[in-house]
Scaffold this active site. Structure first.
Site, PDB file in Angstrom:
ATOM      1  N   GLY A 182       0.714  -1.255  -0.095  1.00 44.88           N
ATOM      2  CA  GLY A 182      -0.030  -0.031  -0.097  1.00 44.88           C
ATOM      3  C   GLY A 182       0.768   1.205   0.109  1.00 44.88           C
ATOM      4  N   PRO A 190       4.480  -5.228  -1.107  1.00 47.17           N
ATOM      5  CA  PRO A 190       4.278  -3.975  -1.877  1.00 47.17           C
ATOM      6  C   PRO A 190       4.214  -4.198  -3.305  1.00 47.17           C
ATOM      7  CG  PRO A 190       6.493  -4.540  -1.234  1.00 47.17           C
ATOM      8  CD  PRO A 190       5.719  -5.578  -0.500  1.00 47.17           C
ATOM      9  N   GLY A 191       3.279  -3.638  -4.016  1.00 49.69           N
ATOM     10  CA  GLY A 191       3.287  -3.743  -5.406  1.00 49.69           C
ATOM     11  C   GLY A 191       3.546  -2.713  -6.333  1.00 49.69           C
ATOM     12  N   ARG A 192       2.567  -1.527  -5.967  1.00 48.13           N
ATOM     13  CA  ARG A 192       2.776  -0.332  -6.566  1.00 48.13           C
ATOM     14  C   ARG A 192       4.141   0.235  -6.655  1.00 48.13           C
ATOM     15  NH1 ARG A 192      -1.659   2.921  -7.965  1.00 48.13           N
ATOM     16  NH2 ARG A 192      -2.871   1.635  -6.366  1.00 48.13           N
ATOM     17  N   ARG A 233      -6.184   3.859 -15.476  1.00 46.38           N
ATOM     18  CA  ARG A 233      -6.207   4.439 -14.083  1.00 46.38           C
ATOM     19  C   ARG A 233      -6.931   5.878 -14.054  1.00 46.38           C
ATOM     20  NH1 ARG A 233      -2.281   5.691 -11.595  1.00 46.38           N
ATOM     21  NH2 ARG A 233      -3.354   5.253  -9.528  1.00 46.38           N
ATOM     22  N   CYS A 264     -14.412   4.967 -27.830  1.00 46.98           N
ATOM     23  CA  CYS A 264     -15.810   5.738 -28.192  1.00 46.98           C
ATOM     24  C   CYS A 264     -16.272   5.998 -26.572  1.00 46.98           C
ATOM     25  CB  CYS A 264     -16.723   4.969 -28.966  1.00 46.98           C
ATOM     26  SG  CYS A 264     -15.805   4.752 -30.398  1.00 46.98           S
ATOM     27  N   GLU A 265     -15.871   6.736 -25.586  1.00 44.62           N
ATOM     28  CA  GLU A 265     -16.194   6.948 -24.545  1.00 44.62           C
ATOM     29  C   GLU A 265     -15.473   8.163 -23.918  1.00 44.62           C
ATOM     30  OE1 GLU A 265     -16.753   4.577 -21.170  1.00 44.62           O
ATOM     31  OE2 GLU A 265     -16.874   2.480 -22.371  1.00 44.62           O
ATOM     32  N   TYR A 269      -0.521  -1.435 -11.952  1.00 44.34           N
ATOM     33  CA  TYR A 269      -1.947  -1.491 -12.335  1.00 44.34           C
ATOM     34  C   TYR A 269      -2.080  -0.562 -13.830  1.00 44.34           C
ATOM     35  CZ  TYR A 269      -1.832  -2.491  -7.470  1.00 44.34           C
ATOM     36  OH  TYR A 269      -1.394  -3.243  -6.324  1.00 44.34           O
TER      37      TYR A 269
HETATM   38  C1  LIG Z   1      -3.375  -4.965  -3.865  1.00 39.57           C
HETATM   39  C2  LIG Z   1      -2.816  -5.462  -2.750  1.00 39.57           C
HETATM   40  C3  LIG Z   1      -1.198  -5.361  -2.340  1.00 39.57           C
HETATM   41  C4  LIG Z   1      -0.668  -4.236  -3.087  1.00 39.57           C
HETATM   42  O1  LIG Z   1      -0.865  -2.928  -2.982  1.00 39.57           O
HETATM   43  P1  LIG Z   1       0.092  -1.807  -3.551  1.00 39.57           P
HETATM   44  O2  LIG Z   1      -0.662  -0.597  -3.149  1.00 39.57           O
HETATM   45  O3  LIG Z   1       0.419  -2.265  -4.987  1.00 39.57           O
HETATM   46  O4  LIG Z   1       1.445  -1.896  -2.713  1.00 39.57           O
HETATM   47  C5  LIG Z   1      -0.911  -6.074  -1.250  1.00 39.57           C
HETATM   48  N1  LIG Z   1      -1.591  -7.052  -0.745  1.00 39.57           N
HETATM   49  C6  LIG Z   1      -2.949  -7.434  -0.909  1.00 39.57           C
HETATM   50  C7  LIG Z   1      -3.760  -8.180   0.003  1.00 39.57           C
HETATM   51  C8  LIG Z   1      -3.522  -6.588  -1.940  1.00 39.57           C
HETATM   52  O5  LIG Z   1      -4.984  -6.697  -2.223  1.00 39.57           O
END
Ligand SMILES: *Cc1c(COP(=O)(O)O)cnc(C)c1O
Length: 421
Positions: free
Chosen positions: A239, A276-278, A314, A346-347, A375
């Site tokens: 997050g 972490p992803g984002r 996004r 077309c939106e 994302y």
């Molecule tokens: C989406 C998600 C993440 C990653 O969140 P980021 O904002 O991309 O770091 C981690 N854990 C869970 C359970 C998620 O659903």
């Protein structure tokens, strides 16, 4: 920090001019930097130095197998939310004991797939899911390590569509019910509670909500231990946000986030996982597009690109801002003009930016959407009959297509016409 910089007047991904990629692969195309992916993973890994930990990259942010392999080879674990993501992680060579399985509605089929392939832990999201997992595991004659995802009722102060830690959100069990739920886990066959899981949302730009949530988790750890449960692992979710707008104040750094984790749960002797992803993928990727037409409307100017909302949703979905920069470096002090930057879908929602001040633009110019690695491609579709956007991975002075653009024939061949038609 990332590795997309102007050099000799041209935007590069590491040592590769983006114009070379556009010439070879065409546009639109996502371009990722290996060095940036690794840099961001290591920032988290180092931020937790001194604590036993595993950084589990959230596959949903950008799940290309080549990206997963890049991170796995640096030591990352993976956080997956479906059997599809689990099998992608496996295809990238990640062993099951480094994969955690999250997600709100795991089906029994998905449970069987991960139990067969091996899993580090399942993060259980509800009581019915807990009972289903118990049945599946018991029928297979295995015991699965689980955490229960608790909903700490904390306001993550992020976009409503990506806030997950308030009591009205669909995620986890109310933290007030945790003792009862852990008691049931202990009674059920096939399950072994080994820890606690929490994830309060995405694109958080303030540490305070994390602090509130992690303090509640620390308290719950002591309570559950007093109840006799072996809580030895804390999955603290993902997050942490990224700076989408370079001119704005920057969100907290991974090192500050790591210090917060040590301060709030470091005394418990638990192994810590983060997801972490984002922050790992976001600034490690950009979307490269070409200006198809410049159109003068009534009092507005439209830059129509060959990228659209189906490639990068996004802005349409979260009102997100992405910096848009020309691939040929504008002259210092070049005058800017406000443009509505749009795609051909077309939106009206197919609008990347309204009234965005951009340096001089011409038809045929290449532009890049920065911070589009997370994302972005992961949420792309073929809406409007547009081929799924391809992906390219750069490392140093070379690049490779890691997902090819489908041909129109391939796209059509995926459909089938029933015999009776
Ligand atoms: C989406 C998600 C993440 C990653 O969140 P980021 O904002 O991309 O770091 C981690 N854990 C869970 C359970 C998620 O659903």
């Amino acid at each position: 920090m990332d590795h997309f910089l102007y050099r000799d007047g041209a935007l590069h991904a590491e040592d590769v001019p983006l114009a070379d990629i556009a010439a070879t692969v065409g546009t639109p195309v996502y371009v990722y930097s290996t060095a940036t992916l690794l840099r961001h993973f290591r920032l988290f890994d180092e931020a937790l130095d001194g604590l036993p930990h595993l950084v589990c990259y959230a596959v949903k942010a950008a799940g290309n197998v080549a990206i997963l392999k890049t991170l796995a080879e640096a030591g990352a674990g993976m956080d997956v939310v479906s059997a599809g993501e689990y099998l992608r992680a496996k295809a990238a060579g990640v062993p099951g004991e480094r994969i955690v399985f999250s997600g709100v509605g795991k089906t029994r089929d998905e449970m069987r797939i991960v139990l067969e392939g091996g899993i580090r832990q399942v993060n259980v999201e509800s009581e019915p899911e807990m009972r289903a997992l118990s049945e599946v595991a018991a029928a297979m004659g295995v015991t699965v390590p689980v955490t229960v995802r608790v909903n700490p009722d904390v306001d993550a102060k992020t976009h409503a569509k990506i806030a997950t830690g308030k009591s009205e959100n669909k995620f986890g069990i109310p933290i007030a019910r945790a003792r009862e739920v852990y008691a049931e886990v202990a009674r059920l066959p096939g399950l072994k509670a080994i820890g606690i899981d929490v994830h309060i949302g995405s694109q958080l730009t303030d540490l305070a909500p994390f602090e509130q949530a992690y303090r509640k988790v620390a308290e719950l750890t002591e309570t559950l231990r007093a109840d006799g449960h072996g809580i030895e692992r804390l999955d603290l979710g993902g997050g942490l946000g990224i700076p989408y707008e370079r001119s704005n104040s920057a969100p907290p750094l991974p090192v500050e986030y790591g210090a917060l984790i040590k301060r709030t749960v470091g005394h418990l002797g638990c192994e810590v996982e983060i997801e972490p992803g984002r922050l790992i993928a976001g600034n490690a990727g950009l979307l490269l597009a070409r200006v198809t037409y410049l159109k003068e409307g009534e009092g507005r100017r439209f830059a129509i690109l060959d990228a659209a909302m189906n490639d990068l949703i996004r802005p349409a979905m979260y009102d997100a801002w992405h910096d848009i920069v020309p691939v040929i470096e504008p002259e210092a002090g070049a005058e800017t003009t406000p443009w509505d930057v749009v795609g051909p879908v077309c939106e009206t929602g197919d609008t990347f930016a309204r009234g965005r001040d951009l340096p001089p633009l011409a038809e045929g110019d290449l532009v890049a959407f920065r911070s589009a690695g997370a994302y972005g491609a992961a949420m792309a579709s073929e809406y409007n009959g547009r081929p799924l956007v391809p992906e390219v991975l750069v490392k140093g002075d070379h690049f490779a297509v890691i997902r090819a653009r489908p041909t129109y024939e391939e796209m059509i061949a995926r459909d089938s016409i029933p015999q009776w038609l």
